[in-house]
Write a protein that holds these residues in place. Structure first.
Motif, PDB file in Angstrom:
ATOM      1  N   VAL A 109       7.174   7.857 -21.566  1.00 56.45           N
ATOM      2  CA  VAL A 109       6.917   8.026 -20.398  1.00 56.45           C
ATOM      3  C   VAL A 109       6.577   9.465 -19.799  1.00 56.45           C
ATOM      4  CG1 VAL A 109       7.689   5.761 -19.579  1.00 56.45           C
ATOM      5  CG2 VAL A 109       9.108   7.755 -19.252  1.00 56.45           C
ATOM      6  N   ALA A 110       7.521  10.503 -20.209  1.00 54.04           N
ATOM      7  CA  ALA A 110       7.093  11.910 -19.901  1.00 54.04           C
ATOM      8  C   ALA A 110       5.487  12.410 -20.285  1.00 54.04           C
ATOM      9  CB  ALA A 110       8.149  12.673 -20.639  1.00 54.04           C
ATOM     10  N   LYS A 111       4.992  11.870 -21.454  1.00 54.03           N
ATOM     11  CA  LYS A 111       3.922  12.183 -21.895  1.00 54.03           C
ATOM     12  C   LYS A 111       2.642  11.337 -20.914  1.00 54.03           C
ATOM     13  CE  LYS A 111       4.510  13.535 -26.592  1.00 54.03           C
ATOM     14  NZ  LYS A 111       4.168  13.275 -28.200  1.00 54.03           N
TER      15      LYS A 111
ATOM     16  N   LYS B  31       0.955  -1.286   0.010  1.00 53.05           N
ATOM     17  CA  LYS B  31      -0.043   0.050   0.233  1.00 53.05           C
ATOM     18  C   LYS B  31       0.929   1.145  -0.009  1.00 53.05           C
ATOM     19  CE  LYS B  31      -4.040  -2.206   2.333  1.00 53.05           C
ATOM     20  NZ  LYS B  31      -3.419  -3.616   1.993  1.00 53.05           N
ATOM     21  N   THR B  32       1.658   1.321  -0.987  1.00 50.91           N
ATOM     22  CA  THR B  32       2.763   2.422  -1.128  1.00 50.91           C
ATOM     23  C   THR B  32       1.970   3.760  -1.243  1.00 50.91           C
ATOM     24  OG1 THR B  32       4.196   0.874  -2.039  1.00 50.91           O
ATOM     25  CG2 THR B  32       4.701   3.188  -2.354  1.00 50.91           C
ATOM     26  N   GLN B  33       2.442   4.779  -0.610  1.00 50.62           N
ATOM     27  CA  GLN B  33       2.037   6.154  -0.823  1.00 50.62           C
ATOM     28  C   GLN B  33       3.087   6.984  -1.570  1.00 50.62           C
ATOM     29  OE1 GLN B  33       1.761   5.372   2.921  1.00 50.62           O
ATOM     30  NE2 GLN B  33      -0.660   5.026   2.755  1.00 50.62           N
ATOM     31  N   THR B  34       4.350   6.747  -1.570  1.00 54.97           N
ATOM     32  CA  THR B  34       5.265   7.303  -2.113  1.00 54.97           C
ATOM     33  C   THR B  34       6.234   6.624  -2.668  1.00 54.97           C
ATOM     34  OG1 THR B  34       5.056   9.409  -0.610  1.00 54.97           O
ATOM     35  CG2 THR B  34       7.259   9.159  -1.858  1.00 54.97           C
ATOM     36  N   ILE B  35       6.869   6.831  -4.107  1.00 54.68           N
ATOM     37  CA  ILE B  35       7.894   6.001  -4.579  1.00 54.68           C
ATOM     38  C   ILE B  35       9.024   6.931  -4.907  1.00 54.68           C
ATOM     39  CG2 ILE B  35       8.574   4.743  -6.511  1.00 54.68           C
ATOM     40  CD1 ILE B  35       5.919   3.469  -6.843  1.00 54.68           C
ATOM     41  N   ILE B  36      10.099   6.501  -4.590  1.00 53.03           N
ATOM     42  CA  ILE B  36      11.332   7.358  -4.658  1.00 53.03           C
ATOM     43  C   ILE B  36      12.343   6.337  -5.666  1.00 53.03           C
ATOM     44  CG2 ILE B  36      13.525   8.332  -3.749  1.00 53.03           C
ATOM     45  CD1 ILE B  36      11.986   8.869  -1.411  1.00 53.03           C
ATOM     46  N   SER B  37      12.555   6.839  -7.142  1.00 50.30           N
ATOM     47  CA  SER B  37      13.094   5.966  -8.098  1.00 50.30           C
ATOM     48  C   SER B  37      14.365   6.736  -8.516  1.00 50.30           C
ATOM     49  CB  SER B  37      11.982   5.780  -8.837  1.00 50.30           C
ATOM     50  OG  SER B  37      11.611   6.748  -9.567  1.00 50.30           O
ATOM     51  N   HIS B  38      15.288   5.914  -9.065  1.00 49.76           N
ATOM     52  CA  HIS B  38      16.652   6.160  -9.725  1.00 49.76           C
ATOM     53  C   HIS B  38      16.583   5.553 -11.009  1.00 49.76           C
ATOM     54  CE1 HIS B  38      20.942   6.168 -10.666  1.00 49.76           C
ATOM     55  NE2 HIS B  38      20.830   7.611 -10.406  1.00 49.76           N
ATOM     56  N   SER B  39      16.965   6.589 -12.092  1.00 49.07           N
ATOM     57  CA  SER B  39      17.191   6.082 -13.662  1.00 49.07           C
ATOM     58  C   SER B  39      16.127   5.222 -14.186  1.00 49.07           C
ATOM     59  CB  SER B  39      18.603   5.573 -13.462  1.00 49.07           C
ATOM     60  OG  SER B  39      19.023   5.423 -14.733  1.00 49.07           O
ATOM     61  N   PHE B  40      16.486   4.077 -14.516  1.00 55.55           N
ATOM     62  CA  PHE B  40      15.481   3.058 -15.200  1.00 55.55           C
ATOM     63  C   PHE B  40      14.291   2.656 -14.255  1.00 55.55           C
ATOM     64  CE2 PHE B  40      18.269   0.936 -18.849  1.00 55.55           C
ATOM     65  CZ  PHE B  40      18.330   2.163 -19.377  1.00 55.55           C
TER      66      PHE B  40
ATOM     67  N   ALA C 222      16.047  10.261 -14.322  1.00 55.34           N
ATOM     68  CA  ALA C 222      15.303   9.193 -14.944  1.00 55.34           C
ATOM     69  C   ALA C 222      15.147   9.512 -16.464  1.00 55.34           C
ATOM     70  CB  ALA C 222      13.900   9.240 -14.415  1.00 55.34           C
ATOM     71  N   PRO C 223      15.105   8.459 -17.441  1.00 56.87           N
ATOM     72  CA  PRO C 223      15.004   8.676 -18.797  1.00 56.87           C
ATOM     73  C   PRO C 223      13.519   8.899 -19.023  1.00 56.87           C
ATOM     74  CG  PRO C 223      16.202   6.407 -18.298  1.00 56.87           C
ATOM     75  CD  PRO C 223      15.692   7.052 -17.078  1.00 56.87           C
ATOM     76  N   SER C 224      13.261   9.894 -20.109  1.00 47.60           N
ATOM     77  CA  SER C 224      11.844  10.197 -20.177  1.00 47.60           C
ATOM     78  C   SER C 224      11.126   9.332 -21.049  1.00 47.60           C
ATOM     79  CB  SER C 224      11.941  11.758 -20.763  1.00 47.60           C
ATOM     80  OG  SER C 224      12.527  11.955 -21.975  1.00 47.60           O
ATOM     81  N   ASN C 225      11.958   8.508 -22.097  1.00 42.18           N
ATOM     82  CA  ASN C 225      11.520   7.490 -22.944  1.00 42.18           C
ATOM     83  C   ASN C 225      12.338   6.497 -23.287  1.00 42.18           C
ATOM     84  OD1 ASN C 225      12.765   8.288 -25.783  1.00 42.18           O
ATOM     85  ND2 ASN C 225      12.811  10.178 -24.582  1.00 42.18           N
ATOM     86  N   LEU C 226      11.642   5.402 -23.784  1.00 39.57           N
ATOM     87  CA  LEU C 226      12.379   4.201 -23.908  1.00 39.57           C
ATOM     88  C   LEU C 226      13.046   4.225 -25.401  1.00 39.57           C
ATOM     89  CD1 LEU C 226      13.257   1.278 -23.323  1.00 39.57           C
ATOM     90  CD2 LEU C 226      11.321   0.436 -23.892  1.00 39.57           C
TER      91      LEU C 226
END
Length: 281
Positions: free
Chosen positions: A211-213, A135-144, A169-173
């Motif tokens: 993914v930016a969109k 039941k995650t409320q916040t995600i902290i992510s790096h890069s991929f 983070a990359p904005s698109n694959l």
């Protein structure tokens, strides 16, 4: 992978594609998705053993989760390529002081997780399973990990996920694949075979995962931190997010490289997740 070796392997796959496009695509994708690093050191193992550990399964594969219980909201930490849950040690120590319920994961083919390959779209499915489970409320992510996080939330729209932090983070694959195919000097036939793999495996070409969109209609609020001289993921990707992720704040850093490991970045993250000004002594 050294440049000369990469070009040599690319040359071989360029020849192979004329004999067997599927085999060429398989080898190209395998090279792209097989990490050379990311396993735990002795120091990492000692630290991660302080957490409750539990595997989360997707069919016959699994990833390892690490949990430091707290009475506050649940924060999920999602690492990137050739890393593991230990990359978050300093941040975990800070979050524990704030009594957050902390969960970190090892991506597929990293740390203690199973599988021999890492695919971003598969990673997104694991992040979804872990987010629902805890039941995650916040995600902290790096890069991929950031790219995979947005992919999962765009697809599943978990209402409880209120905040997302994207670090380098990359904005698109599509651009990620373009940088890889350029590094390997693949010809157009190999690129076409790679695209066919993605279409067959996931139902979409790499260009679909812009993914930016994907962020433009998410209900989550965001914090985007990116270094101006990032040598791995261009700063342009942060600007792509800025154009679409209207409910996000963008912070630019200098000379922190792609890892973004610093007290300055931790301070920005803690301010965002606690809604208060944090000053390290």
């Amino acid at each position: 992978m050294k440049l000369v070796l990469a070009k040599s392997i690319g040359f071989i796959i360029n020849l192979l594609v004329y004999v067997s496009p599927k085999r060429a695509a398989f080898l190209a994708i395998r090279l792209f998705s097989k990490p050379r690093k990311g396993k735990h050191t002795e120091e990492a193992t000692d630290f991660l053993n302080t957490a409750f550990q539990e595997e989360v399964f997707l069919k016959d594969r699994s990833i390892m989760t690490y949990r430091w219980p707290g009475k506050g909201e649940t924060i999920l930490l999602v690492h990137g390529w050739e890393s593991n849950a230990f990359r978050w040690k300093s941040l975990i120590d800070s979050l524990k002081l704030k009594n957050f319920n902390i969960v970190a994961i090892d991506a597929p083919a990293h740390g203690k997780s199973t599988d021999k390959s890492f695919h971003i779209i598969d990673y997104a499915e694991y992040i979804h399973l872990v987010s629902r489970k805890f039941k995650t409320q916040t995600i902290i992510s790096h890069s991929f990990g950031g790219l995979a996080t947005i992919c999962f939330q765009y697809k599943y729209r978990l209402p409880e996920l209120k905040k997302i932090v994207l670090l380098g983070a990359p904005s698109n694959l599509k651009d990620v694949m373009k940088r890889y195919t350029k590094l390997m000097s693949y010809n157009s036939k190999v690129i076409k075979a790679i695209n066919a793999f993605y279409l067959n495996q996931y139902g979409h070409l790499p260009e679909y995962y812009n993914v930016a969109k994907f962020t433009q209609d998410l209900n989550s609020s965001g914090l985007i931190i990116h270094d101006l001289t990032d040598p791995i993921v261009p700063y342009q990707d942060a600007l792509d997010y800025k154009r679409h992720f209207t409910n996000a704040k963008v912070i630019s850093t200098k000379n922190l490289d792609h890892s973004l490991k610093s007290r300055e970045v931790e301070e920005h993250i803690l301010e965002f997740v606690t809604n208060q000004i944090i000053i390290f002594s």
